[in-house]
Design an enzyme around this catalytic site. Sequence first.
Site, PDB file in Angstrom:
ATOM      1  N   SER A 140      39.759  34.183  41.273  1.00  0.00           N
ATOM      2  CA  SER A 140      40.881  35.040  40.870  1.00  0.00           C
ATOM      3  C   SER A 140      41.912  34.184  40.139  1.00  0.00           C
ATOM      4  CB  SER A 140      41.548  35.649  42.104  1.00  0.00           C
ATOM      5  OG  SER A 140      42.716  36.364  41.726  1.00  0.00           O
ATOM      6  N   TYR A 153      45.540  34.728  50.651  1.00  0.00           N
ATOM      7  CA  TYR A 153      44.510  35.063  49.647  1.00  0.00           C
ATOM      8  C   TYR A 153      44.453  33.992  48.560  1.00  0.00           C
ATOM      9  CZ  TYR A 153      42.222  37.885  45.959  1.00  0.00           C
ATOM     10  OH  TYR A 153      41.385  38.352  44.960  1.00  0.00           O
TER      11      TYR A 153
HETATM   12  N1  LIG Z   1      40.629  43.882  41.741  1.00  0.00           N
HETATM   13  C1  LIG Z   1      41.333  42.859  41.270  1.00  0.00           C
HETATM   14  O1  LIG Z   1      42.428  43.023  40.672  1.00  0.00           O
HETATM   15  C2  LIG Z   1      40.836  41.440  41.423  1.00  0.00           C
HETATM   16  C3  LIG Z   1      41.556  40.420  40.793  1.00  0.00           C
HETATM   17  C4  LIG Z   1      41.107  39.114  40.905  1.00  0.00           C
HETATM   18  C5  LIG Z   1      39.955  38.837  41.631  1.00  0.00           C
HETATM   19  N2  LIG Z   1      39.273  39.830  42.230  1.00  0.00           N
HETATM   20  C6  LIG Z   1      38.071  39.473  42.976  1.00  0.00           C
HETATM   21  O2  LIG Z   1      36.979  40.258  42.529  1.00  0.00           O
HETATM   22  C7  LIG Z   1      36.073  40.464  43.612  1.00  0.00           C
HETATM   23  C8  LIG Z   1      35.805  41.942  43.795  1.00  0.00           C
HETATM   24  O3  LIG Z   1      37.041  42.603  44.038  1.00  0.00           O
HETATM   25  P1  LIG Z   1      37.191  44.185  43.959  1.00  0.00           P
HETATM   26  O4  LIG Z   1      38.557  44.447  43.480  1.00  0.00           O
HETATM   27  O5  LIG Z   1      36.036  44.786  43.266  1.00  0.00           O
HETATM   28  O6  LIG Z   1      37.145  44.541  45.533  1.00  0.00           O
HETATM   29  P2  LIG Z   1      36.766  45.892  46.288  1.00  0.00           P
HETATM   30  O7  LIG Z   1      37.502  45.856  47.581  1.00  0.00           O
HETATM   31  O8  LIG Z   1      36.928  47.062  45.386  1.00  0.00           O
HETATM   32  O9  LIG Z   1      35.206  45.686  46.595  1.00  0.00           O
HETATM   33  C9  LIG Z   1      34.784  44.617  47.411  1.00  0.00           C
HETATM   34  C10 LIG Z   1      33.450  44.965  48.053  1.00  0.00           C
HETATM   35  O10 LIG Z   1      33.098  43.856  48.911  1.00  0.00           O
HETATM   36  C11 LIG Z   1      32.657  44.344  50.149  1.00  0.00           C
HETATM   37  N3  LIG Z   1      32.912  43.362  51.204  1.00  0.00           N
HETATM   38  C12 LIG Z   1      34.117  43.014  51.726  1.00  0.00           C
HETATM   39  N4  LIG Z   1      33.960  42.106  52.695  1.00  0.00           N
HETATM   40  C13 LIG Z   1      32.635  41.852  52.784  1.00  0.00           C
HETATM   41  C14 LIG Z   1      31.857  40.995  53.605  1.00  0.00           C
HETATM   42  N5  LIG Z   1      32.428  40.249  54.562  1.00  0.00           N
HETATM   43  N6  LIG Z   1      30.514  40.957  53.433  1.00  0.00           N
HETATM   44  C15 LIG Z   1      29.927  41.743  52.483  1.00  0.00           C
HETATM   45  N7  LIG Z   1      30.620  42.589  51.682  1.00  0.00           N
HETATM   46  C16 LIG Z   1      31.950  42.637  51.840  1.00  0.00           C
HETATM   47  C17 LIG Z   1      33.445  45.629  50.373  1.00  0.00           C
HETATM   48  O11 LIG Z   1      32.783  46.502  51.301  1.00  0.00           O
HETATM   49  C18 LIG Z   1      33.509  46.208  48.956  1.00  0.00           C
HETATM   50  O12 LIG Z   1      32.407  47.065  48.679  1.00  0.00           O
HETATM   51  C19 LIG Z   1      36.702  39.781  44.831  1.00  0.00           C
HETATM   52  O13 LIG Z   1      36.181  38.471  44.949  1.00  0.00           O
HETATM   53  C20 LIG Z   1      38.167  39.717  44.464  1.00  0.00           C
HETATM   54  O14 LIG Z   1      38.851  38.699  45.150  1.00  0.00           O
HETATM   55  C21 LIG Z   1      39.680  41.143  42.156  1.00  0.00           C
END
Ligand SMILES: NC(=O)c1ccc[n+]([C@@H]2O[C@H](COP(=O)([O-])OP(=O)(O)OC[C@H]3O[C@@H](n4cnc5c(N)ncnc54)[C@H](O)[C@@H]3O)[C@@H](O)[C@H]2O)c1
Length: 253
Positions: A140, A153
């Site tokens: 991130s 985080y």
């Molecule tokens: N959305 C954003 O703005 C953003 C920004 C920077 C980085 N990210 C990163 O992108 C990635 C995806 O984020 P997102 O926004 O799609 O999240 P999200 O919450 O929409 O989806 C995450 C998925 O991971 C699954 N999950 C959570 N914990 C788990 C575990 N212990 N084992 C297996 N599955 C698990 C959840 O059930 C969910 O389906 C993450 O690594 C997040 O840190 C997201």
Amino acid sequence: MRLDGKTAIITGIGAGIGEAIAIRFAEEGARLVLNDISEPAARATLRKVIDLGAQAALAIADISQELGARSISDTAIRHFGAIDILVNNAADFTQKAVERAEIADWQKVLGVNVIGTALVSKYAIPHMKAHGGAIVNIASMSGIIAQPDFATYNASKGALLTMTKCMALDLAPYKIRVNSICPGCILTSASYREIERMGLTFEQWRDRAAPLHMLNRLGEPREVANAALFLASDEASFITSTHLMVDGGYTGR
Ligand SMILES: NC(=O)c1ccc[n+]([C@@H]2O[C@H](COP(=O)([O-])OP(=O)(O)OC[C@H]3O[C@@H](n4cnc5c(N)ncnc54)[C@H](O)[C@@H]3O)[C@@H](O)[C@H]2O)c1
């Protein structure tokens, strides 16, 4: 197709960025091992990639548990006999300042984002060593900047960025490339949870967040998936130990 004949594990495919990566990789011919902690969410994504003609297997597991992490690689080998690509995408979003964070908060966020990523990798790497491959860690922009009340985080994502570089060094002799992606604000279910936590309407949150990105908008999950596809594919054959910002210029000022 760019991933024809390749087997890819993707964690956290039940929503958002992970789902978009699964769909993008399916479009490019990959065989998929789809992990999520939530079975209903994972099944919904499975249906979408099967509709695109992909071969896919589910691995329902909590990546922060060793047996769960191990079962993901076992599923890949049982179904497809190989692992070429690993995308570590699943994450916990515990966001608290140091003063407010309890030990359990640290254990949760580090347990999933750092230890979980390490465990899934640990069991996949032996299967990748013989022929090489690519690992993409979804970190991130939070891993390289400070944000208010985000210490837990951001520390986990900072650790993930450093772990990526160490993995790249250790695995280079085996032709396994390891890179990370640093998304900016991407509209996913995680965003909606943050909006609720902050007590804002969607419009209030968007109007605050969008201008922080040079491109003056939020990102789409597919825009991160395109970057993951590039780093996982042979087009990135001389790229390892780097992080790719997919943040609309947020950190570029
Ligand atoms: N959305 C954003 O703005 C953003 C920004 C920077 C980085 N990210 C990163 O992108 C990635 C995806 O984020 P997102 O926004 O799609 O999240 P999200 O919450 O929409 O989806 C995450 C998925 O991971 C699954 N999950 C959570 N914990 C788990 C575990 N212990 N084992 C297996 N599955 C698990 C959840 O059930 C969910 O389906 C993450 O690594 C997040 O840190 C997201």
